[in-house]
Scaffold this motif. Structure first.
Motif, PDB file in Angstrom:
ATOM      1  N   ALA A  50       6.973  41.452  72.392  1.00  0.00           N
ATOM      2  CA  ALA A  50       7.379  42.785  72.602  1.00  0.00           C
ATOM      3  C   ALA A  50       7.498  43.009  73.968  1.00  0.00           C
ATOM      4  N   GLY A  51       8.363  43.825  74.369  1.00  0.00           N
ATOM      5  CA  GLY A  51       8.581  44.248  75.548  1.00  0.00           C
ATOM      6  C   GLY A  51       9.719  43.644  76.111  1.00  0.00           C
ATOM      7  N   SER A  52       9.969  42.220  75.893  1.00  0.00           N
ATOM      8  CA  SER A  52      10.995  41.343  76.317  1.00  0.00           C
ATOM      9  C   SER A  52      12.205  41.878  75.930  1.00  0.00           C
ATOM     10  N   ARG A  53      13.433  41.628  76.763  1.00  0.00           N
ATOM     11  CA  ARG A  53      14.647  41.990  76.615  1.00  0.00           C
ATOM     12  C   ARG A  53      15.398  41.265  75.100  1.00  0.00           C
ATOM     13  N   LEU A  54      14.671  39.882  74.842  1.00  0.00           N
ATOM     14  CA  LEU A  54      15.115  39.132  73.714  1.00  0.00           C
ATOM     15  C   LEU A  54      14.792  40.034  72.591  1.00  0.00           C
ATOM     16  N   SER A  55      13.469  40.835  72.631  1.00  0.00           N
ATOM     17  CA  SER A  55      12.942  41.389  71.295  1.00  0.00           C
ATOM     18  C   SER A  55      13.875  42.707  71.130  1.00  0.00           C
ATOM     19  N   ARG A  56      14.589  42.899  71.981  1.00  0.00           N
ATOM     20  CA  ARG A  56      15.742  44.296  71.747  1.00  0.00           C
ATOM     21  C   ARG A  56      17.000  43.694  71.533  1.00  0.00           C
ATOM     22  N   CYS A  57      17.084  42.457  71.122  1.00  0.00           N
ATOM     23  CA  CYS A  57      18.485  41.965  71.096  1.00  0.00           C
ATOM     24  C   CYS A  57      19.208  41.763  69.674  1.00  0.00           C
ATOM     25  N   LEU A  58      20.358  42.012  69.609  1.00  0.00           N
ATOM     26  CA  LEU A  58      21.085  41.585  68.125  1.00  0.00           C
ATOM     27  C   LEU A  58      21.715  40.266  68.644  1.00  0.00           C
ATOM     28  N   ILE A  59      21.988  39.241  67.686  1.00  0.00           N
ATOM     29  CA  ILE A  59      22.753  38.180  67.855  1.00  0.00           C
ATOM     30  C   ILE A  59      24.037  37.924  67.236  1.00  0.00           C
ATOM     31  N   VAL A  60      25.034  37.599  67.691  1.00  0.00           N
ATOM     32  CA  VAL A  60      26.440  37.534  66.779  1.00  0.00           C
ATOM     33  C   VAL A  60      26.423  35.852  66.719  1.00  0.00           C
ATOM     34  N   ASN A  61      26.556  35.286  65.717  1.00  0.00           N
ATOM     35  CA  ASN A  61      26.537  33.904  65.784  1.00  0.00           C
ATOM     36  C   ASN A  61      27.013  33.188  64.566  1.00  0.00           C
ATOM     37  N   ARG A  62      27.637  34.278  63.635  1.00  0.00           N
ATOM     38  CA  ARG A  62      28.109  33.520  62.345  1.00  0.00           C
ATOM     39  C   ARG A  62      29.350  34.382  61.906  1.00  0.00           C
ATOM     40  N   VAL A  63      30.289  33.445  61.504  1.00  0.00           N
ATOM     41  CA  VAL A  63      31.524  34.253  60.953  1.00  0.00           C
ATOM     42  C   VAL A  63      31.798  33.545  59.531  1.00  0.00           C
ATOM     43  N   GLU A  64      32.195  34.248  58.521  1.00  0.00           N
ATOM     44  CA  GLU A  64      32.807  33.809  57.333  1.00  0.00           C
ATOM     45  C   GLU A  64      33.953  34.546  56.894  1.00  0.00           C
ATOM     46  N   ALA A  65      35.039  33.741  56.998  1.00  0.00           N
ATOM     47  CA  ALA A  65      36.453  34.452  56.754  1.00  0.00           C
ATOM     48  C   ALA A  65      37.150  33.726  55.604  1.00  0.00           C
ATOM     49  N   TYR A  66      37.802  34.570  54.802  1.00  0.00           N
ATOM     50  CA  TYR A  66      38.824  34.066  53.617  1.00  0.00           C
ATOM     51  C   TYR A  66      40.017  33.964  54.033  1.00  0.00           C
ATOM     52  N   LEU A  67      40.838  33.058  53.973  1.00  0.00           N
ATOM     53  CA  LEU A  67      42.031  33.046  54.290  1.00  0.00           C
ATOM     54  C   LEU A  67      42.958  33.007  53.074  1.00  0.00           C
ATOM     55  N   GLN A  68      44.210  33.230  53.242  1.00  0.00           N
ATOM     56  CA  GLN A  68      45.177  32.878  51.901  1.00  0.00           C
ATOM     57  C   GLN A  68      45.054  31.262  51.645  1.00  0.00           C
ATOM     58  N   ARG A  69      44.946  30.286  52.705  1.00  0.00           N
ATOM     59  CA  ARG A  69      44.859  28.907  52.518  1.00  0.00           C
ATOM     60  C   ARG A  69      43.265  28.488  52.457  1.00  0.00           C
ATOM     61  N   GLY A  70      42.301  29.077  52.518  1.00  0.00           N
ATOM     62  CA  GLY A  70      41.198  28.543  52.633  1.00  0.00           C
ATOM     63  C   GLY A  70      40.081  29.371  52.885  1.00  0.00           C
ATOM     64  N   HIS A  71      38.618  28.832  53.299  1.00  0.00           N
ATOM     65  CA  HIS A  71      37.668  29.495  53.630  1.00  0.00           C
ATOM     66  C   HIS A  71      36.951  28.875  54.788  1.00  0.00           C
ATOM     67  N   ILE A  72      36.608  29.764  55.731  1.00  0.00           N
ATOM     68  CA  ILE A  72      36.043  29.032  57.021  1.00  0.00           C
ATOM     69  C   ILE A  72      34.732  29.730  57.343  1.00  0.00           C
ATOM     70  N   ILE A  73      33.738  28.919  57.570  1.00  0.00           N
ATOM     71  CA  ILE A  73      32.423  29.441  58.095  1.00  0.00           C
ATOM     72  C   ILE A  73      32.269  28.973  59.403  1.00  0.00           C
ATOM     73  N   SER A  74      31.861  29.818  60.479  1.00  0.00           N
ATOM     74  CA  SER A  74      31.895  28.954  61.740  1.00  0.00           C
ATOM     75  C   SER A  74      31.292  30.049  62.655  1.00  0.00           C
ATOM     76  N   THR A  75      31.129  29.814  63.756  1.00  0.00           N
ATOM     77  CA  THR A  75      30.672  30.762  64.996  1.00  0.00           C
ATOM     78  C   THR A  75      31.921  31.464  65.414  1.00  0.00           C
ATOM     79  N   PRO A  76      31.649  32.619  65.993  1.00  0.00           N
ATOM     80  CA  PRO A  76      32.837  33.437  66.279  1.00  0.00           C
ATOM     81  C   PRO A  76      33.670  32.430  67.774  1.00  0.00           C
ATOM     82  N   SER A  77      34.804  32.896  68.243  1.00  0.00           N
ATOM     83  CA  SER A  77      35.324  32.434  69.467  1.00  0.00           C
ATOM     84  C   SER A  77      34.885  33.374  70.635  1.00  0.00           C
ATOM     85  N   TYR A  78      35.136  32.752  71.702  1.00  0.00           N
ATOM     86  CA  TYR A  78      34.931  33.639  72.867  1.00  0.00           C
ATOM     87  C   TYR A  78      35.897  34.829  72.924  1.00  0.00           C
TER      88      TYR A  78
END
Lengths: 409, 221
Positions: A50-78
């Motif tokens: 409690a009180g640390s910056r990490l405790s008030r953080c959200l994390i974006v670390n996963r992407v799931e995309a459906y393409l016309q030619r397939g399905h990708i699960i990955s982390t996002p790009s820069y």
């Protein structure tokens, strides 16, 4: 009187070495498991405290995309994080960094694999890592893609031994980096932040110039407080909708779901890592199995104390009341348990030293600190009283005339 | 000093009842030296245990210094034993993990005394039984006679008014038996300690003031 009890306890333990070894083994293994479990739980509790910056953080670390030619699960790009997350208005700060990679570091005569992480300057603000030496790289260094690096104390030990490392160069397969700071690995509070070497993300042109929607980057989104999580998630979703609109055709996207979740939950999920599942599994099993020695110890104590019926008879005959005798046997038991407790603490320290050194716990060191010591002490005392009270009570009920029949000499 | 009236002792198990003592009436005046004789199983030790409050009668009354001990709590009985009675047993009943002086000090542990006072008193009585040179020895390092002298020292360390001795010479040869008897006789004569001795040995019984004979739990003389 206490001295007399301790003399009896010491000589009794010495005389019955086999029993002493079995009892001590039971106590030590039980307490070691408890002490280590408490240490692991403490480590978990310390993360995102409690009180640390990490405790008030959200994390974006996963992407799931459906393409016309397939399905990708990955982390996002820069690119995604830089263009659609960094510009969120609600958060207090956003840090973008990469997953850890293996990189080879060349020393005079060795090639040493190390974990490297590419980060921006905000990463250091949110991670709040104390620096043992030097400073983190600042915005200017990131903007100019300066070849500068922060390393962990463990990396320093591996690469430089006891020699100073600050200001020296790291020759890596990613290039030559000048060391500007050293952090304690033990203070790293989440696996996602863990690495041996940290360098500006801009020194990896492949990442910066990648225009794909999936890559190997992560964003930490720091709110002013946790109540803001809802509004940040809503704004984030608007940005993702915008991304989908802008890239639907160019990337043949049907859906693009980028997940944002709380850092605390993410840390909790880290225990799903195979090594940690293994570690916790082993600890859990040991706790269950170690309950048996605890019960057994009580049984052994009963028979051990009843073996001393003669002594009980003598003491009662010469004026000891049941209460006094209960006190004596509990003190003896506490003495044995405290010896076991001290050995168990030493054993726990050794085990944790080995566990930390082996790197099986990827997010830092598990400390056997003062809290753990105090918990262990309380557990030890409780264990001593618990395993001594029942046999002592049974023993104290013995009638002196009956008890005396068990005496030899 | 000790008075028993219509004392009966029955040992009960789930299937068997054994009558150990029946209708025992006796009085032991202060300063007396009494011996209790009888064949094995006649109830001698049971009688001594009841006199010493380490066993309770199934029926009847036991008085110590005029006080009825019936209904006395376990703690009160322990305190009374500690203050008034010393015990000597055939098999010595020393604690093997304690050395001689610690064994002798044992009754004093349950009194309000400093460690220094306890040690001083224990040394005094060990000198009296001729064991000053053995205070650091453990029971296993002593002869039978020496062990019994330690047991006597332990019995008298708290200056009790009564000593109850259950076959104190039963495990000793005649020379050592004589030694132990002289100590007991001296205690009785010089310090006016009331003594009751269980024995099979007629020559020992002959040296006491009075002989009580038991047969099948009954007092026959």
């Amino acid at each position: 009187m206490l001295k007399n009890y301790l003399k009896i306890a010491i000589r009794g333990l010495w005389r019955n070495k086999y029993f002493t070894c079995i009892s001590l083994f039971g106590i030590i293994s039980t307490l070691m498991v408890l002490a280590i479990s408490v240490a692991v739980m403490n480590q978990q509790a310390a993360m995102g405290k409690a009180g640390s910056r990490l405790s008030r953080c959200l994390i974006v670390n996963r992407v799931e995309a459906y393409l016309q030619r397939g399905h990708i699960i990955s982390t996002p790009s820069y690119y995604v994080l830089d263009r659609y997350v960094r510009n969120l208005k609600e958060p207090e700060a956003v840090a973008v960094y990469s997953e850890s990679y293996e990189v080879v570091v060349y020393t005079e005569d060795q090639r040493i694999p190390q974990q490297i992480k590419f980060t921006d300057e905000v990463f250091w603000e949110i991670a709040e890592l104390p620096f043992l030496e030097g400073v983190p790289f600042r915005k200017e260094a990131v903007d100019k893609a300066e070849m500068t690096a922060v390393i962990s104390d463990r990396a320093k030990q591996v690469l430089f031994g006891s020699q100073p490392a600050l200001g020296k160069y790291l020759e890596t397969s990613q290039g030559s980096y000048r060391i500007c700071g050293i952090i304690p690995r033990g203070e790293i509070r989440a696996m996602t932040l863990n690495a041996d070497i940290y360098v500006p993300i801009t020194t990896a042109p492949g990442k910066i110039n990648n225009r794909e929607l999936w890559g190997a980057e992560i964003a930490l989104v720091q709110a002013f407080d946790k109540n803001q999580f809802g509004s940040i998630k809503r704004e984030f979703q608007e940005h993702m909708d915008q991304l989908l609109t802008e890239h639907r055709e160019s990337h043949d996207l049907e859906t693009y779901d980028c997940f944002i979740g709380s850092m605390n939950e993410s840390i909790a999920n880290e225990i799903n890592q195979p090594e940690l599942v293994y570690l916790f599994g082993v600890v859990g099993m040991m706790i269950v199995f170690m309950l048996l020695p605890a019960v057994n110890l009580t049984t052994i104590n009963i028979s051990r104390i009843l073996e001393r019926a003669g002594e009980i008879g003598i003491r009662k005959t010469f004026g000891a009341s049941s209460g006094v005798l209960m006190g004596q046997f509990i003190i003896e038991n506490l003495f044995l348990t405290l010896i076991g407790g001290i050995l168990a603490l030493f054993g726990s320290w050794l085990v944790l030293y080995y566990v930390n050194d082996s790197g099986i716990v990827p997010w830092g060191y598990i400390h056997l600190d003062l809290n753990v010591f105090l918990y262990s002490l309380v557990i030890t005392v409780f264990f001593g009283i618990f395993s001594g009270i029942l046999p002592s009570y049974r023993m104290s009920r013995l009638h002196p005339a009956e008890a005396l029949k068990g005496v030899n000499r | 000093m000790i008075r028993l009236r219509q004392v009966e002792k029955i040992y009960r198990t789930s299937s068997v009842e054994t009558l150990a003592l029946r209708d025992i009436n006796m009085e032991v005046p202060a300063g007396a030296f009494l011996s209790i004789m009888g064949p094995s199983g006649s109830g001698k030790s049971t009688l001594l245990n009841i006199m010493g409050l380490i066993d309770a009668p199934s029926q009847g009354e036991v008085q110590l210094e005029g006080n009825n001990v019936e209904g006395m709590s376990e703690k009160e009985a322990a305190r009374l034993r500690n203050k008034m009675i010393g015990f000597v047993f055939q098999s010595f009943h020393l604690i093997p993990d304690l050395n001689v002086i610690d064994n002798v000090e044992l009754p004093l542990l349950y009194r309000t005394m400093t460690a220094r006072e306890r040690r001083h008193r224990a040394k005094e009585v060990l000198a009296k039984v001729g064991l000053s040179a053995r205070i650091r020895h453990f029971p296993g390092q002593l002869s039978g006679g020496q062990c019994q002298r330690v047991a006597i020292a332990r019995a008298i360390v708290g200056a009790p008014q009564i000593i109850l001795a259950d076959e104190p010479t039963g495990n000793l040869d005649s020379a050592m038996s004589e030694e132990i008897m002289s100590i007991l006789l001296t205690l009785n004569k010089e310090e006016k300690v009331t003594i009751a001795v269980v024995t099979h040995n007629q020559s020992i019984a002959d040296r006491t003031d009075r002989i009580i004979r038991l047969f099948d739990g009954c007092q026959v003389a």
